[in-house]
Design a protein around this motif. Sequence first.
Motif, PDB file in Angstrom:
ATOM      1  N   THR A   1       5.281   0.569   0.159  1.00  0.00           N
ATOM      2  CA  THR A   1       5.696  -0.777   0.554  1.00  0.00           C
ATOM      3  C   THR A   1       6.861  -0.668   1.535  1.00  0.00           C
ATOM      4  OG1 THR A   1       7.282  -1.026  -1.271  1.00  0.00           O
ATOM      5  CG2 THR A   1       5.023  -1.792  -1.651  1.00  0.00           C
TER       6      THR A   1
ATOM      7  N   ASP B   1       9.481   1.600  -0.460  1.00  0.00           N
ATOM      8  CA  ASP B   1       9.245   1.879  -1.874  1.00  0.00           C
ATOM      9  C   ASP B   1       7.779   2.272  -2.018  1.00  0.00           C
ATOM     10  OD1 ASP B   1       9.850   2.199  -4.532  1.00  0.00           O
ATOM     11  OD2 ASP B   1      10.255   0.075  -4.923  1.00  0.00           O
ATOM     12  N   TYR B   2       7.318   2.436  -3.236  1.00  0.00           N
ATOM     13  CA  TYR B   2       5.926   2.768  -3.486  1.00  0.00           C
ATOM     14  C   TYR B   2       5.557   2.298  -4.881  1.00  0.00           C
ATOM     15  CZ  TYR B   2       7.843   6.600  -6.207  1.00  0.00           C
ATOM     16  OH  TYR B   2       8.536   7.333  -7.130  1.00  0.00           O
ATOM     17  N   ASN B   3       4.273   2.194  -5.102  1.00  0.00           N
ATOM     18  CA  ASN B   3       3.753   1.964  -6.446  1.00  0.00           C
ATOM     19  C   ASN B   3       2.579   2.921  -6.639  1.00  0.00           C
ATOM     20  OD1 ASN B   3       1.376   0.730  -5.398  1.00  0.00           O
ATOM     21  ND2 ASN B   3       2.453  -1.222  -5.241  1.00  0.00           N
ATOM     22  N   SER B   4       1.801   2.721  -7.647  1.00  0.00           N
ATOM     23  CA  SER B   4       0.718   3.674  -7.914  1.00  0.00           C
ATOM     24  C   SER B   4      -0.469   3.514  -6.958  1.00  0.00           C
ATOM     25  CB  SER B   4       0.232   3.522  -9.360  1.00  0.00           C
ATOM     26  OG  SER B   4      -0.282   2.221  -9.564  1.00  0.00           O
ATOM     27  N   HIS B   5      -0.422   2.515  -6.070  1.00  0.00           N
ATOM     28  CA  HIS B   5      -1.551   2.267  -5.170  1.00  0.00           C
ATOM     29  C   HIS B   5      -1.220   2.432  -3.687  1.00  0.00           C
ATOM     30  CE1 HIS B   5      -3.927   0.779  -8.508  1.00  0.00           C
ATOM     31  NE2 HIS B   5      -2.889   0.034  -8.868  1.00  0.00           N
TER      32      HIS B   5
END
Length: 72
Positions: A13, A6-10
Amino acid sequence: MNNEFDYNSHYLTRDGRPWFPVMGEIHYSRYLETLWEESLRKIKAGGLTIVSTYVIWIHHEEEEGIFDFEGC
């Protein structure tokens, strides 16, 4: 090996934990086939998590229309 990515704004993951992939490259045509596994294990031991390679087509089609995927 069932990872969830997954990913986030930073950052990215993997399995819910921050993951920063490190990529390297190997030119398989420059190594004897018997050394490929050892080379990949060294890459992994060095901390790389992604390996890219080029398919150097001239090694497989030295003469137009004649393909050779045998040998090293």
